[in-house]
Design an enzyme around this catalytic site. Structure first.
Site, PDB file in Angstrom:
ATOM      1  CG  ASP A   3      40.499  37.748  46.323  1.00 39.64           C
ATOM      2  OD1 ASP A   3      40.569  38.875  45.775  1.00 39.64           O
ATOM      3  OD2 ASP A   3      41.212  36.791  45.993  1.00 39.64           O
ATOM      4  CB  ILE A   4      37.783  42.917  45.421  1.00 37.69           C
ATOM      5  CG1 ILE A   4      36.673  43.749  44.766  1.00 37.69           C
ATOM      6  CG2 ILE A   4      39.137  43.219  44.802  1.00 37.69           C
ATOM      7  CD1 ILE A   4      36.778  45.242  45.038  1.00 37.69           C
TER       8      ILE A   4
ATOM      9  CG  ASN B  97      52.015  51.992  41.340  1.00 35.21           C
ATOM     10  OD1 ASN B  97      52.371  52.882  40.580  1.00 35.21           O
ATOM     11  ND2 ASN B  97      52.764  51.499  42.291  1.00 35.21           N
TER      12      ASN B  97
ATOM     13  N   GLY C  86      49.427  44.592  47.036  1.00 35.95           N
ATOM     14  CA  GLY C  86      48.058  44.638  47.553  1.00 35.95           C
ATOM     15  C   GLY C  86      47.022  44.206  46.533  1.00 35.95           C
ATOM     16  CB  VAL C  87      43.513  45.340  46.083  1.00 39.15           C
ATOM     17  CG1 VAL C  87      43.564  46.786  45.675  1.00 39.15           C
ATOM     18  CG2 VAL C  87      42.282  44.666  45.542  1.00 39.15           C
ATOM     19  CG  ASP C  88      47.771  47.746  41.235  1.00 39.05           C
ATOM     20  OD1 ASP C  88      47.078  47.395  40.263  1.00 39.05           O
ATOM     21  OD2 ASP C  88      48.701  48.556  41.143  1.00 39.05           O
TER      22      ASP C  88
ATOM     23  CB  SER D 188      44.133  55.318  50.624  1.00 36.69           C
ATOM     24  OG  SER D 188      44.326  56.044  49.433  1.00 36.69           O
TER      25      SER D 188
ATOM     26  N   GLY E 181      45.798  50.253  52.646  1.00 35.38           N
ATOM     27  CA  GLY E 181      46.804  49.198  52.734  1.00 35.38           C
ATOM     28  C   GLY E 181      48.193  49.800  52.753  1.00 35.38           C
TER      29      GLY E 181
ATOM     30  CE1 TYR F 189      50.685  53.888  47.545  1.00 30.49           C
ATOM     31  CE2 TYR F 189      48.679  54.829  46.673  1.00 30.49           C
ATOM     32  CZ  TYR F 189      49.944  54.342  46.476  1.00 30.49           C
ATOM     33  OH  TYR F 189      50.469  54.309  45.200  1.00 30.49           O
TER      34      TYR F 189
HETATM   35  P1  ADP Z   1      46.589  51.242  48.697  1.00 28.35           P
HETATM   36  O1  ADP Z   1      47.937  51.327  48.031  1.00 28.35           O
HETATM   37  O2  ADP Z   1      45.547  52.154  48.071  1.00 28.35           O
HETATM   38  O3  ADP Z   1      46.673  51.372  50.186  1.00 28.35           O
HETATM   39  P2  ADP Z   1      46.306  48.322  48.959  1.00 28.35           P
HETATM   40  O4  ADP Z   1      46.006  47.341  47.883  1.00 28.35           O
HETATM   41  O5  ADP Z   1      47.620  48.220  49.640  1.00 28.35           O
HETATM   42  O6  ADP Z   1      46.058  49.778  48.304  1.00 28.35           O
HETATM   43  O7  ADP Z   1      45.173  48.233  50.063  1.00 28.35           O
HETATM   44  C1  ADP Z   1      43.876  48.731  49.905  1.00 28.35           C
HETATM   45  C2  ADP Z   1      42.931  47.827  50.673  1.00 28.35           C
HETATM   46  O8  ADP Z   1      42.672  46.664  49.896  1.00 28.35           O
HETATM   47  C3  ADP Z   1      43.483  47.327  52.008  1.00 28.35           C
HETATM   48  O9  ADP Z   1      42.490  47.509  52.994  1.00 28.35           O
HETATM   49  C4  ADP Z   1      43.783  45.854  51.759  1.00 28.35           C
HETATM   50  O10 ADP Z   1      43.567  45.079  52.940  1.00 28.35           O
HETATM   51  C5  ADP Z   1      42.737  45.524  50.725  1.00 28.35           C
HETATM   52  N1  ADP Z   1      43.012  44.360  49.859  1.00 28.35           N
HETATM   53  C6  ADP Z   1      44.191  43.789  49.525  1.00 28.35           C
HETATM   54  N2  ADP Z   1      43.991  42.749  48.698  1.00 28.35           N
HETATM   55  C7  ADP Z   1      42.646  42.655  48.498  1.00 28.35           C
HETATM   56  C8  ADP Z   1      41.783  41.788  47.755  1.00 28.35           C
HETATM   57  N3  ADP Z   1      42.269  40.783  47.004  1.00 28.35           N
HETATM   58  N4  ADP Z   1      40.433  42.013  47.807  1.00 28.35           N
HETATM   59  C9  ADP Z   1      39.921  43.021  48.524  1.00 28.35           C
HETATM   60  N5  ADP Z   1      40.672  43.882  49.238  1.00 28.35           N
HETATM   61  C10 ADP Z   1      42.011  43.701  49.234  1.00 28.35           C
END
Ligand code: ADP
Length: 171
Positions: free
Chosen positions: A9-10, A23, A31-33, A121, A123, A125
């Site tokens: 988890d970043i 976004n 997602g990560v955002d 991108s 996830g 996207y």
């Molecule tokens: P996007 O809209 O750019 O696709 P997402 O957040 O949906 O962004 O996904 C981008 C990547 O981040 C995906 O591979 C997803 O599995 C990953 N991701 C989601 N949450 C976390 C997190 N807490 N830490 C690291 N990577 C994550």
């Protein structure tokens, strides 16, 4: 620059800057955002709101990057970048590569020596994971920067294993 792969988890990463797959509204998303906004707390939300109002009234354009403080996160800064959505009929890989290049440029501006990236991108996207990894690793490997270490943080085990395979193939 050293390029490392990691799984997890970043939002927990103790580096100078973590990159957010943001976004374009800068107002948070899934997602990560969403995870970064939740874990970082009010400081990030407020700074993003001000950036949106003052500097990016139309939103942060795809492929660009901007830094904020990191609030309650262990990192010092968050670099927000907006990845392109995957499209079968249009090749948007230059925009995806731009996310990594502009994020490194912003890292240089703020003096971040260690930077962690999510797989932009890949996830919501819908960018195919293997190609997203290729674009990430080849762009990080070919961009001149003062950043010492870039870590590509893969969220789940299968994607981490895939990244290891891709890295071995590219080596
Ligand atoms: P996007 O809209 O750019 O696709 P997402 O957040 O949906 O962004 O996904 C981008 C990547 O981040 C995906 O591979 C997803 O599995 C990953 N991701 C989601 N949450 C976390 C997190 N807490 N830490 C690291 N990577 C994550």
């Amino acid at each position: 620059m050293d390029i490392e792969l990691a799984q997890g988890d970043i939002t927990t990463w103790r580096v100078d800057a973590i990159v957010n797959a943001a976004n374009h509204t800068l107002l948070g998303g899934g997602g990560v955002d969403g995870a970064i906004h939740r874990a970082g707390g009010r400081a990030i939300v407020e700074e993003c709101r001000l950036l949106r109002a003052d500097r990016y009234p139309e939103g942060l354009p795809t492929g660009e990057a901007v830094a904020t403080t990191a609030g309650d996160l262990p990192a010092r800064w968050v670099i927000h970048t907006v990845g392109p959505t995957w499209a079968k009929t249009t090749d948007k890989s230059e925009l995806l590569r731009s996310c990594y290049r502009t994020s490194l440029a912003v890292a240089d501006e703020i003096g971040a020596a260690t930077v962690a990236f999510p797989l932009v991108s890949a996830g919501v996207y819908r960018w195919p994971k293997e190609d997203a990894i290729v674009q990430a690793l080849t762009t990080l490997g070919s961009t001149p920067t003062a950043v010492r270490t870039a870590t590509l943080v893969l969220y789940d085990e299968p994607t981490y294993r895939l990244a290891e395979q891709v890295a071995a193939r590219l080596a």
